[in-house]
Design a protein around this motif. Structure first.
Motif, PDB file in Angstrom:
ATOM      1  N   ARG A  92       0.823  -1.216   0.000  1.00  0.00           N
ATOM      2  CA  ARG A  92       0.000   0.000   0.000  1.00  0.00           C
ATOM      3  C   ARG A  92       0.856   1.265   0.000  1.00  0.00           C
ATOM      4  N   GLN A  93       2.020   1.200   0.609  1.00  0.00           N
ATOM      5  CA  GLN A  93       2.902   2.359   0.681  1.00  0.00           C
ATOM      6  C   GLN A  93       3.687   2.586  -0.607  1.00  0.00           C
ATOM      7  N   GLN A  96       4.944   6.558  -9.649  1.00  0.00           N
ATOM      8  CA  GLN A  96       5.025   5.486  -8.666  1.00  0.00           C
ATOM      9  C   GLN A  96       5.871   5.930  -7.477  1.00  0.00           C
ATOM     10  N   LYS A  97       5.705   5.245  -6.353  1.00  0.00           N
ATOM     11  CA  LYS A  97       6.564   5.468  -5.200  1.00  0.00           C
ATOM     12  C   LYS A  97       7.385   4.206  -5.000  1.00  0.00           C
ATOM     13  N   VAL A  98       8.690   4.338  -5.106  1.00  0.00           N
ATOM     14  CA  VAL A  98       9.585   3.186  -5.016  1.00  0.00           C
ATOM     15  C   VAL A  98      10.656   3.468  -3.966  1.00  0.00           C
TER      16      VAL A  98
END
Length: 77
Positions: free
Chosen positions: A27-28, A68-70
């Motif tokens: 989710r993060q 996106q968050k990576v």
């Protein structure tokens, strides 16, 4: 993203066959975990963590392009 991290890591280490990159989506955001041979750990981290920081910046820039968050984690085996 995993191919990018893998390509960069393999170009830095002495034992490229021992580089393992895994991706976990939550989710993060996405977490990319990088594992290398213990003797190559210093080459991936660099002096004062500069190479690790640069790797994270490159991945973050590529992820931002795709909205996106990576996160990149360097794991000890």
């Amino acid at each position: 993203m995993t191919k990018l991290v893998e390509a960069i890591a393999k170009s830095l280490v002495n034992n490229p066959d021992k580089v393992v990159v895994t991706e976990t989506v939550g989710r993060q955001g996405t977490v990319i975990q990088l594992k290398v041979d213990p003797e190559d750990m210093g080459k991936v981290i660099g002096k004062q963590g500069r190479i690790a920081k640069a790797l994270r910046v490159v991945v973050k820039a590529a992820a931002t392009k795709d909205n996106q968050k990576v996160t990149v984690e360097i794991a000890k085996e």
